[in-house]
Write an enzyme that holds these catalytic residues in place. Structure first.
Site, PDB file in Angstrom:
ATOM      1  N   GLU A   1     -10.118   1.040  -5.939  1.00 45.00           N
ATOM      2  CA  GLU A   1     -11.067   1.383  -4.889  1.00 45.00           C
ATOM      3  C   GLU A   1     -10.823   2.800  -4.372  1.00 45.00           C
ATOM      4  O   GLU A   1      -9.680   3.201  -4.147  1.00 45.00           O
ATOM      5  CB  GLU A   1     -10.979   0.371  -3.746  1.00 45.00           C
ATOM      6  CG  GLU A   1     -11.214  -1.067  -4.206  1.00 45.00           C
ATOM      7  CD  GLU A   1     -11.493  -2.018  -3.063  1.00 45.00           C
ATOM      8  OE1 GLU A   1     -11.425  -1.594  -1.899  1.00 45.00           O
ATOM      9  OE2 GLU A   1     -11.798  -3.186  -3.340  1.00 45.00           O
TER      10      GLU A   1
ATOM     11  N   LYS B   1      -3.844  -0.011   8.711  1.00 51.15           N
ATOM     12  CA  LYS B   1      -4.033  -0.956   7.615  1.00 51.15           C
ATOM     13  C   LYS B   1      -2.763  -1.747   7.356  1.00 51.15           C
ATOM     14  O   LYS B   1      -1.659  -1.191   7.368  1.00 51.15           O
ATOM     15  CB  LYS B   1      -4.390  -0.217   6.323  1.00 51.15           C
ATOM     16  CG  LYS B   1      -5.741   0.444   6.297  1.00 51.15           C
ATOM     17  CD  LYS B   1      -5.959   1.066   4.926  1.00 51.15           C
ATOM     18  CE  LYS B   1      -7.302   1.744   4.810  1.00 51.15           C
ATOM     19  NZ  LYS B   1      -7.486   2.346   3.471  1.00 51.15           N
TER      20      LYS B   1
ATOM     21  N   HIS C   1     -17.780   3.898  -0.088  1.00 52.70           N
ATOM     22  CA  HIS C   1     -16.751   3.054  -0.688  1.00 52.70           C
ATOM     23  C   HIS C   1     -17.184   2.797  -2.132  1.00 52.70           C
ATOM     24  O   HIS C   1     -18.118   2.053  -2.387  1.00 52.70           O
ATOM     25  CB  HIS C   1     -16.641   1.735   0.091  1.00 52.70           C
ATOM     26  CG  HIS C   1     -15.594   0.804  -0.427  1.00 52.70           C
ATOM     27  ND1 HIS C   1     -14.723   0.139   0.402  1.00 52.70           N
ATOM     28  CD2 HIS C   1     -15.271   0.423  -1.678  1.00 52.70           C
ATOM     29  CE1 HIS C   1     -13.919  -0.622  -0.331  1.00 52.70           C
ATOM     30  NE2 HIS C   1     -14.244  -0.461  -1.600  1.00 52.70           N
TER      31      HIS C   1
ATOM     32  N   HIS D   1     -15.552  -4.175   8.181  1.00 51.13           N
ATOM     33  CA  HIS D   1     -14.796  -3.634   7.050  1.00 51.13           C
ATOM     34  C   HIS D   1     -14.870  -4.554   5.839  1.00 51.13           C
ATOM     35  O   HIS D   1     -14.017  -4.475   4.944  1.00 51.13           O
ATOM     36  CB  HIS D   1     -13.326  -3.380   7.416  1.00 51.13           C
ATOM     37  CG  HIS D   1     -13.152  -2.504   8.609  1.00 51.13           C
ATOM     38  ND1 HIS D   1     -13.584  -1.197   8.651  1.00 51.13           N
ATOM     39  CD2 HIS D   1     -12.597  -2.756   9.834  1.00 51.13           C
ATOM     40  CE1 HIS D   1     -13.297  -0.681   9.830  1.00 51.13           C
ATOM     41  NE2 HIS D   1     -12.717  -1.596  10.570  1.00 51.13           N
TER      42      HIS D   1
ATOM     43  N   GLY E   1      -9.394  -7.114   1.484  1.00 50.54           N
ATOM     44  CA  GLY E   1     -10.561  -7.829   1.963  1.00 50.54           C
ATOM     45  C   GLY E   1     -10.913  -7.558   3.404  1.00 50.54           C
ATOM     46  O   GLY E   1     -11.562  -8.380   4.056  1.00 50.54           O
ATOM     47  N   GLY E   2     -10.468  -6.416   3.934  1.00 57.67           N
ATOM     48  CA  GLY E   2     -10.773  -6.085   5.321  1.00 57.67           C
ATOM     49  C   GLY E   2      -9.867  -6.748   6.335  1.00 57.67           C
ATOM     50  O   GLY E   2      -9.982  -6.511   7.539  1.00 57.67           O
TER      51      GLY E   2
ATOM     52  N   LYS F   1       0.810  -1.219   0.000  1.00 58.01           N
ATOM     53  CA  LYS F   1       0.000   0.000   0.000  1.00 58.01           C
ATOM     54  C   LYS F   1       0.846   1.273   0.000  1.00 58.01           C
ATOM     55  O   LYS F   1       0.483   2.270  -0.619  1.00 58.01           O
ATOM     56  CB  LYS F   1      -0.959  -0.013   1.189  1.00 58.01           C
ATOM     57  CG  LYS F   1      -2.123  -0.981   1.001  1.00 58.01           C
ATOM     58  CD  LYS F   1      -3.092  -0.894   2.144  1.00 58.01           C
ATOM     59  CE  LYS F   1      -4.375  -1.653   1.837  1.00 58.01           C
ATOM     60  NZ  LYS F   1      -4.170  -3.053   1.514  1.00 58.01           N
TER      61      LYS F   1
ATOM     62  N   ARG G   1      -6.918  -8.326  -9.141  1.00 61.94           N
ATOM     63  CA  ARG G   1      -7.577  -9.614  -9.357  1.00 61.94           C
ATOM     64  C   ARG G   1      -9.028  -9.359  -9.720  1.00 61.94           C
ATOM     65  O   ARG G   1      -9.501  -8.222  -9.709  1.00 61.94           O
ATOM     66  CB  ARG G   1      -7.526 -10.459  -8.080  1.00 61.94           C
ATOM     67  CG  ARG G   1      -8.064  -9.714  -6.862  1.00 61.94           C
ATOM     68  CD  ARG G   1      -8.089 -10.574  -5.618  1.00 61.94           C
ATOM     69  NE  ARG G   1      -8.251  -9.813  -4.402  1.00 61.94           N
ATOM     70  CZ  ARG G   1      -9.399  -9.365  -3.904  1.00 61.94           C
ATOM     71  NH1 ARG G   1     -10.526  -9.603  -4.575  1.00 61.94           N
ATOM     72  NH2 ARG G   1      -9.460  -8.691  -2.785  1.00 61.94           N
TER      73      ARG G   1
END
Length: 731
Positions: free
Chosen positions: A310, A193, A243, A270, A199-200, A151, A327
């Site tokens: 996202e 994070k 989101h 999340h 995927g939370g 990230k 993906r």
């Protein structure tokens, strides 16, 4: 194809001219005559594996499934052309085992591997292993997975590509002190994070300084389990954001398109629970800005294949890059419904003909790999993509929404789906009788609907949810029905805090009315009569007490009292048989009830004539529970056991810390003899790929720790035996 072969020959001539040592004549011939993909190994399980099989069959491509010992009889195993065992139930030893999956691909002659989503879909090491093994990885280039999977790196790349980002700390210093200091600089609340997350997983929110360290430690543990890396980044938490994500697609010829946006704002833990496309209330101008920003993001990493960019969107429709999922996404069907596309087919075609060759040459101790692309270009341009109608996807999970969405596991005793058609689509990897395993995600199915506009799509969604019937496990179906019917959801006023903000309305106390009780009583009595008739036939005795003669219905009793329980509330139905009907009394009300049960291969329906009004409902009876499925939700009515039976069954009451769901013990945080306070962490469990901390219910002394790290436990099992300490007692 002929035109492609010419360009490929020219490419080879150029490469041979540059360094003839790299490629032999045999290799040149192999490259020139590369065939399209004929067999695909699917390195995944459940509904996504079944989804890939479906498209592969449509394209005439054979499929290879892999399965763990827990999935030997799973639906994806039976639907593939062949299937191979790859290890025990634990995903680390099966679905995440690179070597075994590559070995099966070589054994079966699979030219390509489709990773689905989750597991190995964003694993750079696995993609590289496929490359080294001359196997096509149906996913983006390794560098794109690596750059977008970290990230901190992705934020830097997006900033350079002029994609809006949220400022935060993405540095290398991972000490507690540094992260805590940066959180204070950013200002609370903050998001913690996992740098390699998705995927939370590995994501926590710290509302204030006092809870930062505990949330950081929890995020690190979960990230390490999920991704093998516990590096964290800190970001400002945007209050009640939306989101919104954009589906992008790129090919090997430099073409890119965006397939509009999806709104995935309504979430728990999340994690997404319901998605829709397009996003409600998003103008064409903002839609274009979102799409163009997403394409810039894809181009920045030379992306190939299906990906999702996202964004977090604030109340003013300003959006900021959050992450890129390299993906196919779980929610891709809603995009397919509004664009008339098959994204899995696109994936296969843009990668069809890839071949990766190692030529054994070394430069500065690094191996050289050459990638030759024979993939097809995208079938449409951006101008040709048209947005049509509106679509929703509801994720059906085995979980208890009223218990903080606690996941469940166990057998699906009864399972029927809405009838699929062009407007209703079911994506699933299970059948009636299958188990939802503790080792994997508790998703049962995805329900996808399409309508001409948002309102018509919502009507189809609630109608289809009413026809989605599950017994044996708690599910979120009633919750989804209440969510889709909520006035604010109907208006499109969605955000990530939606469930907490509307908690009271989304968890109503479902009242069992007299109509429902009469249906339950009728279903029970009709079932008993049917069983009595069978026993009479088997006994071949017309005078058998099981003969069920008209004058002796209800076990030969002129009157009978039936007891039902729902949500700890008891209900009584007094029944009297008279004039070929039942006289049922509930409280002070009397009803004349008649009807029958209709059974076919798929479902059982109770037809209830109540005071001349006839209505129907699907039912399922298992053990001592009658499940009734109505248009406004499902109800489970328990037939209480006699007191002496229930007392014997319960045995000694469990005291102390109890497992809230089936799972695996990951960490023991206390020792025998320790004194704990209310809320102190005792045990860390892993279940359905999530971490759960079991805490002390009261001030107590630890008598005994019942399990060891790595042990499997069932829901309700005692994990730690405690002796409560009161003011009057001493430890």
């Amino acid at each position: 194809m002929a035109q492609w072969k010419i360009s490929r020959i020219n490419w080879l001539k150029t490469l041979r001219h540059l360094n003839s040592r790299f490629i032999s004549n045999a290799t040149q011939e192999k490259l020139i005559n590369t065939a399209p993909i004929e067999k695909i190994l699917i390195a995944n399980r459940g509904e996504i594996a079944c989804r890939v099989v479906k498209t592969a069959k449509k394209l005439g491509i054979r499929t290879v499934a892999v399965f763990s010992e827990a999935d030997r009889h799973s639906l994806h195993v039976s639907e593939a052309d062949e299937a191979h065992l790859i290890g025990p139930a634990a995903s680390q030893q099966s679905y995440l085992n690179h070597e075994k999956i590559i070995a099966v691909a070589k054994l079966t002659g699979a030219q390509a591997i489709h990773p689905g989503y989750g597991f190995l879909s964003e694993n750079t090491e696995f993609a590289e292993q496929c490359q080294k093994s001359d196997i096509i990885f149906i996913g983006p280039p390794v560098n794109a997975i690596r750059d977008m999977g970290i990230k901190s790196t992705s934020k830097w790349i997006m900033s350079n590509a002029k994609v809006p980002i949220i400022e935060g700390y993405h540095g290398e210093d991972q000490s507690d002190g540094c992260l805590a200091s940066e959180a204070e600089k950013i200002g609370y609340p903050v998001m913690i994070k996992a740098v390699r997350g998705g995927g939370g997983k590995g994501m926590r929110m710290a509302m204030e300084k006092s809870e930062f360290v505990a949330q950081l430690e929890s995020a690190r543990r979960e990230a390490n389990k999920s991704f093998g890396n516990d590096d964290m980044l800190i970001e400002k938490f945007v209050q009640t954001p939306r989101h919104v994500e954009v589906q992008v697609f790129g090919d090997q010829h430099g073409n890119y398109v965006y397939l509009f946006e999806r709104d995935c704002s309504v979430q728990r833990r999340h994690q997404k629970i319901i998605e829709e496309a397009p996003g409600p209330g998003i103008s064409e101008a903002v839609r274009k800005q979102l799409g163009e920003a997403a394409v810039r993001a894809a181009k920045a990493v030379n992306y190939v294949g299906a990906g999702t960019v996202e964004f977090i969107m604030d109340k003013d429709n300003k959006f900021y890059f959050m992450e890129m999922n390299t993906r196919l996404q779980v929610e891709h069907p809603v995009t397919e419904m509004i664009t008339g596309t098959d994204l899995v087919e696109w994936q296969i075609k843009v990668f069809s003909g890839f071949i990766f060759m190692f030529f054994g040459h070394f430069i500065q101790d690094r191996k050289l790999y050459f990638q030759v692309a024979a993939g097809e270009p995208l079938p449409v341009t951006q101008d040709q993509l048209k947005l049509r109608g509106h679509a929703f996807e509801a994720r059906i999970y085995a979980e208890e929404p009223e218990n903080n969405f606690m996941p469940g596991a166990g057998p699906l005793l009864y399972l029927t789906f809405p009838e699929p058609n062009k407007n209703v689509r079911i994506e699933t990897g299970v059948r009636q009788g299958d188990d939802v395993s503790v080792h994997y995600d508790p998703m049962i199915a995805k329900l996808v609907v399409w309508g001409e506009d948002r309102n018509s799509a919502l009507k189809r969604l609630t109608a289809a949810l009413s026809d989605f019937c599950v017994a044996g496990l708690n599910t979120n179906i009633n919750f989804l029905w209440d969510l889709a019917s909520h006035p604010e959801f109907l208006r499109g006023n969605v955000h990530t805090d939606f469930i907490r903000q509307h908690n009271k309305e989304l968890f109503p106390n479902r009242i069992v009315n007299d109509v429902l009780l009469c249906k339950a009583a009728l279903a029970m009595l009709c079932t008993e009569e049917a069983e009595s008739s069978i026993k009479a036939i088997e006994s071949n005795d017309p005078f058998s007490p099981f003969a069920g003669l008209p004058g002796y219905r209800i076990n030969h009793q002129p009157t009978r009292t039936l007891h039902f329980s729902h949500n700890k509330n008891d209900h009584v139905v007094n029944v009297k048989y008279e004039n070929s009907a039942y006289r049922m009394t509930i409280g002070n009300q009397e009803y004349s009830v008649n009807g029958s049960i209709i059974r076919d291969e798929k479902e059982t329906i109770v037809v209830c004539d109540m005071n001349g009004s006839i209505n129907k409902a699907k039912i399922s009876i298992h053990d001592d529970v009658i499940h009734i499925f109505t248009k406004d939700g499902s109800y489970s009515l328990t037939i209480p056991s006699p007191k002496f039976v229930s007392a014997t069954a319960k045995g000694e009451a469990q005291e102390g810390a109890i497992a809230p769901m089936p799972g695996v013990i990951d960490k023991i945080l206390v020792e025998e003899g320790a004194i704990v306070n209310t809320g102190d962490p005792l045990v860390v469990m892993i279940a359905m790929k999530m971490e759960y901390i079991v805490k002390a219910p009261h001030h107590a002394k630890v008598k005994k720790v019942m399990f060891d790290v790595g042990d499997n436990v069932s829901k309700g099992q005692q994990l730690v035996s405690l002796k409560q300490i009161t003011k009057e007692s001493k430890a």
